[in-house]
Scaffold this active site. Sequence first.
Site, PDB file in Angstrom:
ATOM      1  N   GLY A   1       5.677  -7.290 -26.985  1.00  0.00           N
ATOM      2  CA  GLY A   1       5.884  -8.697 -27.338  1.00  0.00           C
ATOM      3  C   GLY A   1       4.893  -9.082 -28.412  1.00  0.00           C
ATOM      4  O   GLY A   1       3.879  -8.405 -28.615  1.00  0.00           O
TER       5      GLY A   1
ATOM      6  N   GLY B   1      12.420  -9.059 -27.773  1.00  0.00           N
ATOM      7  CA  GLY B   1      11.691  -8.281 -28.790  1.00  0.00           C
ATOM      8  C   GLY B   1      10.752  -7.237 -28.210  1.00  0.00           C
ATOM      9  O   GLY B   1       9.808  -6.832 -28.876  1.00  0.00           O
TER      10      GLY B   1
ATOM     11  N   GLU C   1      12.054  -1.081 -28.922  1.00  0.00           N
ATOM     12  CA  GLU C   1      11.976  -0.564 -30.285  1.00  0.00           C
ATOM     13  C   GLU C   1      13.292  -0.862 -30.999  1.00  0.00           C
ATOM     14  O   GLU C   1      14.307  -1.153 -30.360  1.00  0.00           O
ATOM     15  CB  GLU C   1      11.762   0.951 -30.251  1.00  0.00           C
ATOM     16  CG  GLU C   1      10.451   1.384 -29.617  1.00  0.00           C
ATOM     17  CD  GLU C   1       9.239   0.817 -30.326  1.00  0.00           C
ATOM     18  OE1 GLU C   1       9.127   0.971 -31.543  1.00  0.00           O
ATOM     19  OE2 GLU C   1       8.400   0.195 -29.652  1.00  0.00           O
TER      20      GLU C   1
ATOM     21  N   LYS D   1       2.768   3.926 -33.410  1.00  0.00           N
ATOM     22  CA  LYS D   1       2.427   5.030 -32.495  1.00  0.00           C
ATOM     23  C   LYS D   1       3.166   6.321 -32.839  1.00  0.00           C
ATOM     24  O   LYS D   1       2.629   7.412 -32.688  1.00  0.00           O
ATOM     25  CB  LYS D   1       2.692   4.645 -31.034  1.00  0.00           C
ATOM     26  CG  LYS D   1       4.063   4.067 -30.751  1.00  0.00           C
ATOM     27  CD  LYS D   1       3.989   2.617 -30.393  1.00  0.00           C
ATOM     28  CE  LYS D   1       5.293   1.938 -30.718  1.00  0.00           C
ATOM     29  NZ  LYS D   1       5.649   0.827 -29.913  1.00  0.00           N
TER      30      LYS D   1
ATOM     31  N   THR E   1       8.497  -9.429 -34.975  1.00  0.00           N
ATOM     32  CA  THR E   1       7.937 -10.091 -33.785  1.00  0.00           C
ATOM     33  C   THR E   1       6.406 -10.102 -33.838  1.00  0.00           C
ATOM     34  O   THR E   1       5.788 -11.134 -33.586  1.00  0.00           O
ATOM     35  CB  THR E   1       8.368  -9.315 -32.513  1.00  0.00           C
ATOM     36  OG1 THR E   1       9.771  -9.090 -32.604  1.00  0.00           O
ATOM     37  CG2 THR E   1       8.055 -10.067 -31.256  1.00  0.00           C
ATOM     38  N   VAL E   2       5.809  -8.963 -34.181  1.00  0.00           N
ATOM     39  CA  VAL E   2       4.341  -8.882 -34.159  1.00  0.00           C
ATOM     40  C   VAL E   2       3.747  -9.491 -35.432  1.00  0.00           C
ATOM     41  O   VAL E   2       2.804 -10.292 -35.376  1.00  0.00           O
ATOM     42  CB  VAL E   2       3.869  -7.416 -33.991  1.00  0.00           C
ATOM     43  CG1 VAL E   2       2.357  -7.336 -33.898  1.00  0.00           C
ATOM     44  CG2 VAL E   2       4.498  -6.787 -32.744  1.00  0.00           C
TER      45      VAL E   2
ATOM     46  N   LYS F   1       2.588   7.505 -27.171  1.00  0.00           N
ATOM     47  CA  LYS F   1       1.325   6.883 -26.743  1.00  0.00           C
ATOM     48  C   LYS F   1       0.465   7.893 -25.965  1.00  0.00           C
ATOM     49  O   LYS F   1      -0.760   7.942 -26.124  1.00  0.00           O
ATOM     50  CB  LYS F   1       1.620   5.641 -25.908  1.00  0.00           C
ATOM     51  CG  LYS F   1       2.254   4.524 -26.746  1.00  0.00           C
ATOM     52  CD  LYS F   1       2.821   3.409 -25.895  1.00  0.00           C
ATOM     53  CE  LYS F   1       3.535   2.383 -26.754  1.00  0.00           C
ATOM     54  NZ  LYS F   1       4.381   1.470 -25.992  1.00  0.00           N
TER      55      LYS F   1
ATOM     56  N   ASP G   1       8.812   6.838 -26.662  1.00  0.00           N
ATOM     57  CA  ASP G   1       7.737   5.891 -27.014  1.00  0.00           C
ATOM     58  C   ASP G   1       6.511   6.131 -26.121  1.00  0.00           C
ATOM     59  O   ASP G   1       5.378   6.172 -26.612  1.00  0.00           O
ATOM     60  CB  ASP G   1       8.262   4.453 -26.862  1.00  0.00           C
ATOM     61  CG  ASP G   1       7.185   3.429 -27.169  1.00  0.00           C
ATOM     62  OD1 ASP G   1       6.869   3.229 -28.348  1.00  0.00           O
ATOM     63  OD2 ASP G   1       6.638   2.835 -26.206  1.00  0.00           O
TER      64      ASP G   1
HETATM   65  N1  HSE Z   1       8.866  -0.769 -27.299  1.00  0.00           N
HETATM   66  C1  HSE Z   1       7.520  -0.717 -26.909  1.00  0.00           C
HETATM   67  C2  HSE Z   1       7.472  -0.831 -25.391  1.00  0.00           C
HETATM   68  C3  HSE Z   1       6.742  -1.819 -27.568  1.00  0.00           C
HETATM   69  O1  HSE Z   1       8.482  -1.163 -24.781  1.00  0.00           O
HETATM   70  O2  HSE Z   1       6.432  -0.569 -24.803  1.00  0.00           O
HETATM   71  C4  HSE Z   1       5.270  -1.689 -27.467  1.00  0.00           C
HETATM   72  O3  HSE Z   1       4.782  -0.470 -27.892  1.00  0.00           O
END
Ligand code: HSE
Length: 428
Positions: free
Chosen positions: A301, A186, A189, A107, A15-16, A204, A200
């Site tokens: 996204g 998308g 994860e 991350k 996606t990215v 961060k 996640d």
């Molecule tokens: N899966 C992560 C989220 C994507 O939902 O924030 C971006 O880091």
Amino acid sequence: MKKRKLSIGLFGLGTVGSEVVGLLAKGRRELKRRYNIELHLKRIVEIDLNSEKAKMVPQSILTPLADDILNDPEIDTVIELIGSVSPAKKIILTALKAGKNVVTANKALLAMDGNCIAREVEKNNCHLGFRAAITGCHETLNYLAHTSTIQSITGIFNSTSNYILSGMEQANESMEKILKKAQKYGYAEQNPSLDIGGVDAAHKLIILIRLAFATTLGMNELYIEGISGIALQDIQFAREMEYRIRLLGIARRDGNKIEARVHPCLLPEEAPLSLLKGVENGIQINDRSIGQVASFAEGAGGAPAASAVISDLIDIAEGKSTIWPREASEKLSVKPMNSVKFKYYIRFNAENKPGVLARIASLLGKHQVNIKTVVQKEESHHNFTPIIMTTDEAKEENVHRALKLIDQLTVIREKSTLIRIEDLFPTS
Ligand code: HSE
């Protein structure tokens, strides 16, 4: 103006990655005109050469072999957008050892292996760009890294969870249904349990703590609780009390101690973070010198993350990058969660008969938990009914002790739901 050129190798065309390819192609002229910068994408490594996304890029630069980038002396900058820790770690370390700059969205890797990456960045005199690892809050990274007066960071750092919680709130739909939509777009994860389980957001938060407090915490030092225990009725009951439920990451410094936690919270509906819907992320920073600093943006996204990657590339072409601090020589000690005090929302599923409320109240009282409000809902199921309480501030340990005993009562069906209340602004 001096011409600055990067020769780039990209790992990953998901996606990215595919969005980065598009932005590099579209932005070429503008980058040259505005900054006299040339970002030349020389190679893309992608395992699945037959994917739809692989068919959309120039075939001459596509390869399944990592060495086609890592062993190419002309490539000076590597973008890593593979996602998982392995083989990304090996790729990043090999690239750094070869003197290549690295831009990554990884991350998990930065949170868990940040020290070893910092050593290689420094040793090889390279740049590390990691805005895309914190897409929704990346505008604050340099500020956090350059400021020594940060007292607290509070934020929504996971888009999938925010998409789910705000989506349940708006559409009155189950978590399962909304997660499917998040995956379709998308946002989630590869393993969505990292999003739902708070991991996640914790990755961060560890990165932000490293920048803001120059301290490196391990994942096992954070309190991490995801959103899977939140039912649609909690969202509805919270709304009736003018609250919203959001998954927050919080780091609060108190002398040489720090609170570091990720968990769902009830927030007043007028709090800025309550207003964030869908994939929006936000960070509120409390700085002793300048007061409140806040930033809000979409956090997942293709487009937002790709734009973060391009910002890193521009910085690197200009010879600068965000500081990725070394391992701290002195560590802040993490406050045990049991000793922290919160206000709480508690939902009991209790039998509707005389004396039940009194028994619950008595056990809470014995543990110094003061009830602030109580609502018993009419709609009962087989004579069981939700009882919603909010409490004044109480010690986490005491609340858990009381709940353990309450949940053992025969008049209580299923484990009670406990959600902490954060009265953000003006006191955060
Ligand atoms: N899966 C992560 C989220 C994507 O939902 O924030 C971006 O880091």
